[in-house]
Design a protein around this motif. Structure first.
Motif, PDB file in Angstrom:
ATOM      1  N   ALA A  52      19.996  50.560  88.036  1.00 39.60           N
ATOM      2  CA  ALA A  52      18.929  49.649  87.603  1.00 39.60           C
ATOM      3  C   ALA A  52      19.276  48.200  87.924  1.00 39.60           C
ATOM      4  O   ALA A  52      18.416  47.427  88.380  1.00 39.60           O
ATOM      5  N   LEU A  53      20.529  47.797  87.699  1.00 41.88           N
ATOM      6  CA  LEU A  53      20.946  46.419  88.012  1.00 41.88           C
ATOM      7  C   LEU A  53      20.844  46.145  89.505  1.00 41.88           C
ATOM      8  O   LEU A  53      20.370  45.081  89.919  1.00 41.88           O
ATOM      9  N   TYR A  54      21.290  47.082  90.323  1.00 48.28           N
ATOM     10  CA  TYR A  54      21.231  46.903  91.777  1.00 48.28           C
ATOM     11  C   TYR A  54      19.783  46.712  92.240  1.00 48.28           C
ATOM     12  O   TYR A  54      19.490  45.796  93.031  1.00 48.28           O
ATOM     13  N   GLN A  55      18.893  47.542  91.763  1.00 49.79           N
ATOM     14  CA  GLN A  55      17.487  47.445  92.167  1.00 49.79           C
ATOM     15  C   GLN A  55      16.887  46.105  91.758  1.00 49.79           C
ATOM     16  O   GLN A  55      16.197  45.446  92.554  1.00 49.79           O
ATOM     17  N   GLN A  56      17.150  45.683  90.533  1.00 47.75           N
ATOM     18  CA  GLN A  56      16.537  44.444  90.052  1.00 47.75           C
ATOM     19  C   GLN A  56      17.112  43.211  90.735  1.00 47.75           C
ATOM     20  O   GLN A  56      16.366  42.279  91.054  1.00 47.75           O
ATOM     21  N   VAL A  57      18.415  43.187  90.972  1.00 48.54           N
ATOM     22  CA  VAL A  57      19.023  42.030  91.637  1.00 48.54           C
ATOM     23  C   VAL A  57      18.519  41.904  93.073  1.00 48.54           C
ATOM     24  O   VAL A  57      18.112  40.816  93.518  1.00 48.54           O
TER      25      VAL A  57
ATOM     26  N   LEU B   1      24.386  68.832  84.997  1.00 46.08           N
ATOM     27  CA  LEU B   1      25.441  68.109  85.697  1.00 46.08           C
ATOM     28  C   LEU B   1      26.741  68.076  84.909  1.00 46.08           C
ATOM     29  O   LEU B   1      27.822  67.937  85.485  1.00 46.08           O
ATOM     30  N   MET B   2      26.646  68.186  83.575  1.00 48.13           N
ATOM     31  CA  MET B   2      27.853  68.134  82.752  1.00 48.13           C
ATOM     32  C   MET B   2      28.696  69.404  82.868  1.00 48.13           C
ATOM     33  O   MET B   2      29.795  69.468  82.335  1.00 48.13           O
ATOM     34  N   LYS B   3      28.173  70.428  83.537  1.00 45.78           N
ATOM     35  CA  LYS B   3      28.955  71.648  83.721  1.00 45.78           C
ATOM     36  C   LYS B   3      30.072  71.464  84.737  1.00 45.78           C
ATOM     37  O   LYS B   3      31.000  72.259  84.799  1.00 45.78           O
ATOM     38  N   HIS B   4      29.974  70.438  85.577  1.00 44.75           N
ATOM     39  CA  HIS B   4      31.032  70.149  86.535  1.00 44.75           C
ATOM     40  C   HIS B   4      32.144  69.385  85.816  1.00 44.75           C
ATOM     41  O   HIS B   4      31.883  68.419  85.101  1.00 44.75           O
ATOM     42  N   THR B   5      33.376  69.793  86.044  1.00 42.07           N
ATOM     43  CA  THR B   5      34.497  69.311  85.246  1.00 42.07           C
ATOM     44  C   THR B   5      34.695  67.797  85.287  1.00 42.07           C
ATOM     45  O   THR B   5      34.865  67.176  84.250  1.00 42.07           O
ATOM     46  N   PRO B   6      34.654  67.119  86.444  1.00 46.47           N
ATOM     47  CA  PRO B   6      34.902  65.664  86.415  1.00 46.47           C
ATOM     48  C   PRO B   6      33.773  64.862  85.786  1.00 46.47           C
ATOM     49  O   PRO B   6      33.957  63.698  85.452  1.00 46.47           O
ATOM     50  N   MET B   7      32.611  65.456  85.627  1.00 44.32           N
ATOM     51  CA  MET B   7      31.440  64.725  85.159  1.00 44.32           C
ATOM     52  C   MET B   7      31.453  64.634  83.639  1.00 44.32           C
ATOM     53  O   MET B   7      31.874  65.556  82.945  1.00 44.32           O
ATOM     54  N   ASN B   8      30.945  63.481  83.117  1.00 44.90           N
ATOM     55  CA  ASN B   8      30.800  63.313  81.682  1.00 44.90           C
ATOM     56  C   ASN B   8      29.666  62.329  81.423  1.00 44.90           C
ATOM     57  O   ASN B   8      29.228  61.611  82.334  1.00 44.90           O
ATOM     58  N   PRO B   9      29.140  62.266  80.196  1.00 46.85           N
ATOM     59  CA  PRO B   9      28.001  61.384  79.912  1.00 46.85           C
ATOM     60  C   PRO B   9      28.272  59.901  80.174  1.00 46.85           C
ATOM     61  O   PRO B   9      27.353  59.158  80.530  1.00 46.85           O
ATOM     62  N   ALA B  10      29.530  59.462  79.992  1.00 47.71           N
ATOM     63  CA  ALA B  10      29.839  58.039  80.227  1.00 47.71           C
ATOM     64  C   ALA B  10      29.605  57.668  81.688  1.00 47.71           C
ATOM     65  O   ALA B  10      29.091  56.579  81.985  1.00 47.71           O
ATOM     66  N   ILE B  11      29.974  58.545  82.604  1.00 49.01           N
ATOM     67  CA  ILE B  11      29.747  58.281  84.031  1.00 49.01           C
ATOM     68  C   ILE B  11      28.258  58.257  84.335  1.00 49.01           C
ATOM     69  O   ILE B  11      27.772  57.411  85.101  1.00 49.01           O
ATOM     70  N   ALA B  12      27.486  59.162  83.725  1.00 48.69           N
ATOM     71  CA  ALA B  12      26.043  59.185  83.951  1.00 48.69           C
ATOM     72  C   ALA B  12      25.381  57.911  83.425  1.00 48.69           C
ATOM     73  O   ALA B  12      24.496  57.343  84.077  1.00 48.69           O
ATOM     74  N   ILE B  13      25.816  57.429  82.266  1.00 47.98           N
ATOM     75  CA  ILE B  13      25.250  56.198  81.704  1.00 47.98           C
ATOM     76  C   ILE B  13      25.585  55.003  82.589  1.00 47.98           C
ATOM     77  O   ILE B  13      24.718  54.169  82.898  1.00 47.98           O
ATOM     78  N   ALA B  14      26.850  54.893  82.998  1.00 49.67           N
ATOM     79  CA  ALA B  14      27.264  53.772  83.853  1.00 49.67           C
ATOM     80  C   ALA B  14      26.521  53.783  85.178  1.00 49.67           C
ATOM     81  O   ALA B  14      26.082  52.729  85.669  1.00 49.67           O
ATOM     82  N   ALA B  15      26.342  54.949  85.776  1.00 47.14           N
ATOM     83  CA  ALA B  15      25.647  55.045  87.061  1.00 47.14           C
ATOM     84  C   ALA B  15      24.177  54.658  86.915  1.00 47.14           C
ATOM     85  O   ALA B  15      23.630  53.937  87.763  1.00 47.14           O
TER      86      ALA B  15
ATOM     87  N   VAL C 252      35.791  55.750  89.333  1.00 40.99           N
ATOM     88  CA  VAL C 252      34.990  54.791  90.089  1.00 40.99           C
ATOM     89  C   VAL C 252      34.225  55.493  91.209  1.00 40.99           C
ATOM     90  O   VAL C 252      33.044  55.194  91.469  1.00 40.99           O
ATOM     91  N   ALA C 253      34.878  56.430  91.883  1.00 42.89           N
ATOM     92  CA  ALA C 253      34.208  57.171  92.957  1.00 42.89           C
ATOM     93  C   ALA C 253      33.048  57.999  92.404  1.00 42.89           C
ATOM     94  O   ALA C 253      31.968  58.064  93.012  1.00 42.89           O
ATOM     95  N   LEU C 254      33.240  58.625  91.255  1.00 45.31           N
ATOM     96  CA  LEU C 254      32.165  59.394  90.640  1.00 45.31           C
ATOM     97  C   LEU C 254      30.992  58.506  90.249  1.00 45.31           C
ATOM     98  O   LEU C 254      29.829  58.865  90.447  1.00 45.31           O
ATOM     99  N   ILE C 255      31.297  57.333  89.695  1.00 46.56           N
ATOM    100  CA  ILE C 255      30.222  56.399  89.316  1.00 46.56           C
ATOM    101  C   ILE C 255      29.462  55.945  90.559  1.00 46.56           C
ATOM    102  O   ILE C 255      28.224  55.831  90.545  1.00 46.56           O
ATOM    103  N   TYR C 256      30.187  55.684  91.646  1.00 49.91           N
ATOM    104  CA  TYR C 256      29.525  55.262  92.890  1.00 49.91           C
ATOM    105  C   TYR C 256      28.581  56.343  93.399  1.00 49.91           C
ATOM    106  O   TYR C 256      27.420  56.066  93.735  1.00 49.91           O
ATOM    107  N   HIS C 257      29.058  57.577  93.472  1.00 47.29           N
ATOM    108  CA  HIS C 257      28.214  58.655  93.995  1.00 47.29           C
ATOM    109  C   HIS C 257      27.039  58.945  93.060  1.00 47.29           C
ATOM    110  O   HIS C 257      25.932  59.246  93.534  1.00 47.29           O
ATOM    111  N   MET C 258      27.255  58.832  91.763  1.00 51.71           N
ATOM    112  CA  MET C 258      26.143  59.034  90.824  1.00 51.71           C
ATOM    113  C   MET C 258      25.132  57.899  90.918  1.00 51.71           C
ATOM    114  O   MET C 258      23.924  58.111  90.757  1.00 51.71           O
ATOM    115  N   THR C 259      25.603  56.678  91.188  1.00 50.47           N
ATOM    116  CA  THR C 259      24.677  55.555  91.369  1.00 50.47           C
ATOM    117  C   THR C 259      23.803  55.774  92.592  1.00 50.47           C
ATOM    118  O   THR C 259      22.586  55.539  92.555  1.00 50.47           O
ATOM    119  N   VAL C 260      24.411  56.218  93.689  1.00 48.33           N
ATOM    120  CA  VAL C 260      23.631  56.528  94.886  1.00 48.33           C
ATOM    121  C   VAL C 260      22.643  57.656  94.603  1.00 48.33           C
ATOM    122  O   VAL C 260      21.488  57.629  95.047  1.00 48.33           O
TER     123      VAL C 260
END
Length: 297
Positions: free
Chosen positions: A146-151, A127-141, A42-50
């Motif tokens: 996009a949802l935050y901006q539109q809302v 970005l995928m070279k960093h161990t905690p990062m993965n494509p699922a986190i990038a997609i979710a972020a 969740v923390a990774l998704i938050y920072h990637m969203t920012v």
């Protein structure tokens, strides 16, 4: 054999640098339990969203203003178009601006979510070279950004219209917000399918995605009321999940409008089917894709 040799080299380097202050070589982040792993994700998704919100502009405020400007321009273009055609009031008998915005907001949210998911970092990104990062986190972020901006853009525009132009009356606002989220979710699912196919043929999928965007300018139903369509024309639009979402949104926004030519469950079923196809396709693509695919392009 090669894998064992690489693991031995890594273990040797780690042993060499072990004990030196501030040096961590090939140290992976370990989690003790499921809750800690979920909190880390969740923390990774938050920072990637920012990061996504600040990536294109210097600040999130500038990115939000650009999103609002796109929506304002789209609303202004359609208002001018309706005035040229002689339409000066809503065909549904309510607020004319609400009639336009119910189509524009869903349309913009759907396409922005699709583009965000398509443009998320893939398995060959730096970005995928960093161990905690993965494509699922990038997609979710990317999708959450996009949802935050539109809302936020939709709420601010409605407040501006309500304050400076005319009072905005929405019959069931929470249901309309739910339809906005459904438009975002359907856009993410379509983007997942395009994302899974793009590494195999980037140019062809780019053309197809642009064609999908252009087709939604007319087939989404944001320029007309679905209940007024005859049967032979309805077949040209009812395949599009966004057509059903916009028509159902207008049913929630206007007290005296009941949609008869659209179905709420259809976009949900189609979105779930596309999500499954996109996830399976993305899994296959991640196992096959490499940097050499795009070396000659």
């Amino acid at each position: 054999m090669i894998r064992r040799w690489v693991q031995g080299k890594r273990a040797g380097l780690a042993a060499t640098f072990r004990g030196r202050p501030g040096v961590e070589v090939f140290q992976q982040r370990r989690t003790d339990n499921l809750f800690q792993a979920a909190a880390t994700t969740v923390a990774l998704i938050y920072h990637m969203t920012v990061y996504k919100l600040r990536k294109g502009e210097r600040s999130p405020i500038a990115s939000l203003l650009m999103t609002m400007m796109r929506s304002i321009v789209m609303v202004g273009v359609f208002m001018v178009l309706y005035l040229v055609l002689g339409v000066r009031r809503s065909p549904l008998g309510g607020n004319f601006i609400v009639y336009i915005m119910t189509g524009i907001f869903m349309f913009m949210t759907h396409l922005q979510a699709m583009g965000a998911v398509m443009g998320a970092e893939g398995p060959t990104s730096a970005l995928m070279k960093h161990t905690p990062m993965n494509p699922a986190i990038a997609i979710a972020a990317s999708a959450l950004a996009a949802l935050y901006q539109q809302v936020i853009a939709s709420i601010v525009l409605l407040l501006l219209v309500h304050t400076f132009i005319e009072p905005v009356v929405i019959d069931r606002p929470y249901a309309c917000l739910g339809m906005l989220i459904l438009a975002w979710f359907s856009g993410c699912c379509v983007g997942m399918v395009f994302r899974a196919l793009r590494p195999w043929s980037p140019r062809a999928i780019g053309i197809i995605s642009q064609l999908y965007r252009r087709m939604n300018m007319f087939t989404s139903g944001k320029m007309f009321v679905a209940n007024t369509l005859p049967g032979f024309m309805l077949q040209m639009f009812d395949w599009n999940p966004l057509f059903h979402i916009i028509d159902q949104t207008r049913g929630y926004a206007f007290l005296n409008y009941s949609p008869h030519n659209s179905n709420l469950m259809y976009p949900i079923y189609v979105s779930l089917a596309l999500a499954m196809i996109g996830l399976m396709g993305d899994f296959v693509t991640r196992n096959k894709v490499s940097l050499s695919w795009s070396a000659g392009r």
